[in-house]
Design an enzyme around this catalytic site. Sequence first.
Site, PDB file in Angstrom:
ATOM      1  N   ASN A  67       0.728  -1.050   0.054  1.00 54.64           N
ATOM      2  CA  ASN A  67       0.152  -0.116  -0.113  1.00 54.64           C
ATOM      3  C   ASN A  67       0.773   1.260   0.047  1.00 54.64           C
ATOM      4  O   ASN A  67       0.419   2.649   0.104  1.00 54.64           O
ATOM      5  CB  ASN A  67      -1.070   0.066   1.097  1.00 54.64           C
ATOM      6  N   ASP A 312      -6.096  19.178  17.972  1.00 54.02           N
ATOM      7  CA  ASP A 312      -5.059  19.998  17.419  1.00 54.02           C
ATOM      8  C   ASP A 312      -5.293  21.483  17.189  1.00 54.02           C
ATOM      9  O   ASP A 312      -6.489  21.952  17.186  1.00 54.02           O
ATOM     10  CB  ASP A 312      -4.796  19.552  15.811  1.00 54.02           C
ATOM     11  N   GLU A 341      -4.393  20.361  22.491  1.00 54.23           N
ATOM     12  CA  GLU A 341      -3.081  21.004  22.297  1.00 54.23           C
ATOM     13  C   GLU A 341      -3.240  22.598  22.322  1.00 54.23           C
ATOM     14  O   GLU A 341      -4.061  23.078  21.597  1.00 54.23           O
ATOM     15  CB  GLU A 341      -2.371  20.696  20.838  1.00 54.23           C
ATOM     16  N   ASP A 414       6.521  17.987  17.438  1.00 53.77           N
ATOM     17  CA  ASP A 414       6.239  19.454  17.455  1.00 53.77           C
ATOM     18  C   ASP A 414       7.597  19.940  18.351  1.00 53.77           C
ATOM     19  O   ASP A 414       7.361  21.214  18.660  1.00 53.77           O
ATOM     20  CB  ASP A 414       5.022  19.994  17.846  1.00 53.77           C
TER      21      ASP A 414
END
Length: 626
Positions: A67, A312, A341, A414
Amino acid sequence: MKKVLTLLIANLLLNACSTTSNTMQLTHTPEQSANQISNDEFVPQWAKSAVWYQIFPERFRNGDPSNDPKVEDIAGADPAEPPAQWQIHPWGSDWYELQGYEKANGEPELWKHLLRRRYGGDLQGVIDKLDYLAELGINAIYLNPVFDAPSLHKYDGASYHHIDPNFGPDPEGDRKLIQQENPLDPDTWVWTKADELALELIEKAHQKGIRIIFDGVFNHMGINSFAFQHLAEHQQQSPYKDWFSVTSFDDKQAGTKFDYAGWFGVKSLPEFKEDENGLVAGPKDYVFAATERWMNPKGKGAQYGIDGWRLDVAFCIAHGFWKDWRKHVKQLNPEAYLTAEIVDKPENVIPYFQGDEFDGEMNYNFAFAAAEFMFNPEGMDINASEFADKLAELRDLYPQGVAYVVQNLFGSHDSNRIGSHIVNRGIGNFRYWGDYFGTSQAANNPAYQVRKPNADEIHLQKYFAVLQMTYVGAPMLYYGDEVGMWGANDPDCRKPMLWDDIQYQNEVFNPDGSKRKADVVKANMALKQHYQQLIKIRNQHTALQLGDFKVVKADDANNVFAFARSYQGETIWVVFNNQTNQQTIRLEAENVKRIKPLFNAEQSSLSKQQIQLKLAGKTAAIFKVL
């Protein structure tokens, strides 16, 4: 570099965003679990005992090479320029070394190459490694975005009701199937093979006692999204004309061209339209319907769905939306866990945690305080009493129960990895997120050291791990930290996971293409065993999950910090020697009859209501007091 930083922050940094329309009917109400939430708390109780593991799916494990993405599958992701040549990147290659196909593209910008890379990680890879996680002691997984998107990070969603076809077994077939839908009508939504594999992952994880939460990116979508594509083609005639923050349409008479607001100015991430209450009706209805799909799949019940969400850039969406959305989520599953977050000063996060929005957050403020006490060099550090005060501020910040379910992390997708943070301690203060983000990106800071952490630096990581596994809140590991992965901030924190059945080249290249002393890329099994031992201690002792917290000692003169966790007759003490030299630590121990070492407390004794404990520099001990 400003363009590079803006793009990387936008694509990879902080992502987030009620009533339903006639086409978005929400009909399923699963049975409520018997494990009810405490009457005086609004958080799910299971989240207090969670040991989280954050997985970046594209970089975790390639469980199904059939895939793997093709070049057409990455169209629409940054960088916008199509590559002249492209292929799946070798999993074990030197991170900064450009492969032949990359050199053929003739682009000098490193960031373009790093963003184009695909390694083939998928959901089958996560399924294949559930035993690995269970053996480590993990009982909760946070998956970075898994929804259909062309980028490596998936924060540019093409949809939120489908898993990315390249994460499943039949990408071509899935894409054909999706074309049959009306995205505005959930009754027409199909279940692709990738979607079914996600349900299989959830089921198999649950069978092993592992919960799963998905990443919800509800502030924006990508330019490949069904809504934005239709809008761009049909303009004012599109049913999605009010979904996004359009500033102008194509209009020859008015002399205007189609334009819109991108998240933080990034055009590949068109923002949803919002009013004072958050997302407007169209995208709000869609998010609600997609939420139900994954929490109550096929109407079978909450036990078949995900166990919550990580939201997010939650700060980018008005509170009203989150209040409505929480009600919807908790109707679907009263025990669902919602974590945000936010990354802000402690006092600014308070409105999000009043029982009507989120249960917890990614606790970066915990990481900031820990770095200042444990890692920062002299002049940038804090003493034991200041550390105790900062921790107390964070515990007291929230309503009852919240401090126990926040995700206590250090590294993430991050930030630079904990090992590299320690190598580069002193380049800036982690707490000053805006400045530190760029400073900790190797491409933006030539002084950043990209080398492998040495033994002393790994020792400091082990030292922090003791705090992480014993303190109030739910510890969260970023994939690979347990085996010593290192890397600067985004994108270098997103290297492929280290597995023992893959051959890895030594890292000899620097970001500028020059060479350095070779670093052997290999899983650090001693570090993994350290984490495994600490997680086992946490999982075996309820006091470390649910216990109250009391500072036993905050000694600035000797740089010692110690605390106690107590629950239903069990009391555990944790002691930190924050000096670089060995010392004997004395702790008042009234009513203590004996002590039972749990970790690194063998050199301890009890005499005349005083515990004496000999600890090497920058080490910690855990013991039970009886």
